[in-house]
Design a protein around this motif. Structure first.
Motif, PDB file in Angstrom:
ATOM      1  N   ASN A  85       0.821  -1.213   0.000  1.00 20.89           N
ATOM      2  CA  ASN A  85       0.000   0.000   0.000  1.00 20.89           C
ATOM      3  C   ASN A  85       0.855   1.264   0.000  1.00 20.89           C
ATOM      4  O   ASN A  85       0.350   2.358   0.154  1.00 20.89           O
ATOM      5  N   GLN A  86       2.167   1.081  -0.169  1.00 19.69           N
ATOM      6  CA  GLN A  86       3.074   2.222  -0.186  1.00 19.69           C
ATOM      7  C   GLN A  86       4.266   1.892  -1.066  1.00 19.69           C
ATOM      8  O   GLN A  86       4.756   0.760  -1.059  1.00 19.69           O
ATOM      9  N   LEU A  87       4.739   2.865  -1.831  1.00 23.03           N
ATOM     10  CA  LEU A  87       5.965   2.717  -2.616  1.00 23.03           C
ATOM     11  C   LEU A  87       6.884   3.875  -2.277  1.00 23.03           C
ATOM     12  O   LEU A  87       6.467   5.033  -2.314  1.00 23.03           O
ATOM     13  N   ASP A  88       8.117   3.577  -1.920  1.00 23.21           N
ATOM     14  CA  ASP A  88       9.114   4.600  -1.650  1.00 23.21           C
ATOM     15  C   ASP A  88      10.079   4.645  -2.828  1.00 23.21           C
ATOM     16  O   ASP A  88      10.551   3.602  -3.286  1.00 23.21           O
ATOM     17  N   ILE A  89      10.356   5.861  -3.319  1.00 24.18           N
ATOM     18  CA  ILE A  89      11.252   6.031  -4.457  1.00 24.18           C
ATOM     19  C   ILE A  89      12.690   5.843  -3.986  1.00 24.18           C
ATOM     20  O   ILE A  89      13.120   6.448  -3.007  1.00 24.18           O
ATOM     21  N   GLY A  90      13.430   5.000  -4.690  1.00 26.83           N
ATOM     22  CA  GLY A  90      14.824   4.724  -4.349  1.00 26.83           C
ATOM     23  C   GLY A  90      15.779   5.327  -5.364  1.00 26.83           C
ATOM     24  O   GLY A  90      15.443   6.292  -6.058  1.00 26.83           O
ATOM     25  N   ASN A  91      16.953   4.734  -5.475  1.00 31.45           N
ATOM     26  CA  ASN A  91      17.991   5.207  -6.398  1.00 31.45           C
ATOM     27  C   ASN A  91      17.551   5.067  -7.846  1.00 31.45           C
ATOM     28  O   ASN A  91      16.830   4.133  -8.201  1.00 31.45           O
ATOM     29  N   GLU A  92      18.032   5.980  -8.675  1.00 30.10           N
ATOM     30  CA  GLU A  92      17.726   5.919 -10.101  1.00 30.10           C
ATOM     31  C   GLU A  92      18.580   4.852 -10.766  1.00 30.10           C
ATOM     32  O   GLU A  92      19.792   4.803 -10.570  1.00 30.10           O
ATOM     33  N   ILE A  93      17.942   3.993 -11.534  1.00 30.38           N
ATOM     34  CA  ILE A  93      18.636   2.928 -12.258  1.00 30.38           C
ATOM     35  C   ILE A  93      19.101   3.446 -13.612  1.00 30.38           C
ATOM     36  O   ILE A  93      20.228   3.253 -14.033  1.00 30.38           O
ATOM     37  N   ALA A  94      18.182   4.086 -14.317  1.00 32.63           N
ATOM     38  CA  ALA A  94      18.421   4.702 -15.622  1.00 32.63           C
ATOM     39  C   ALA A  94      17.600   5.980 -15.634  1.00 32.63           C
ATOM     40  O   ALA A  94      16.699   6.136 -14.796  1.00 32.63           O
ATOM     41  N   ILE A 112      10.829   0.865  -3.535  1.00 36.54           N
ATOM     42  CA  ILE A 112      10.861  -0.042  -2.397  1.00 36.54           C
ATOM     43  C   ILE A 112       9.461  -0.101  -1.790  1.00 36.54           C
ATOM     44  O   ILE A 112       8.859   0.927  -1.493  1.00 36.54           O
ATOM     45  N   ALA A 113       8.942  -1.306  -1.656  1.00 33.29           N
ATOM     46  CA  ALA A 113       7.610  -1.529  -1.098  1.00 33.29           C
ATOM     47  C   ALA A 113       7.755  -2.169   0.275  1.00 33.29           C
ATOM     48  O   ALA A 113       8.165  -3.325   0.369  1.00 33.29           O
ATOM     49  N   PRO A 114       7.473  -1.408   1.341  1.00 36.81           N
ATOM     50  CA  PRO A 114       7.527  -2.021   2.668  1.00 36.81           C
ATOM     51  C   PRO A 114       6.379  -3.016   2.833  1.00 36.81           C
ATOM     52  O   PRO A 114       5.245  -2.717   2.481  1.00 36.81           O
TER      53      PRO A 114
END
Length: 53
Positions: free
Chosen positions: A7-16, A23-25
């Protein structure tokens, strides 16, 4: 995503450019996802992605 219990997505490092790790807790621990359309990233996208997690 709801059926996965996410129910939550955290934006992480850029791949491209334009494609970050997400990241989904979850109760079982975090899940890292790469959500992208087919026109983003080069031929080694997934190899590059693992080095940036």
């Amino acid at each position: 995503m709801k059926s996965l219990g996410i129910n939550q997505l955290d934006i992480g490092n850029e791949i491209a450019p334009g494609v970050p790790w997400v990241i989904a807790p979850t109760c079982a621990g975090p899940i890292s996802l790469a959500l992208k359309s087919g026109n983003f990233g080069g031929k080694d996208f997934f190899i590059d992605a693992w080095s940036k997690i």
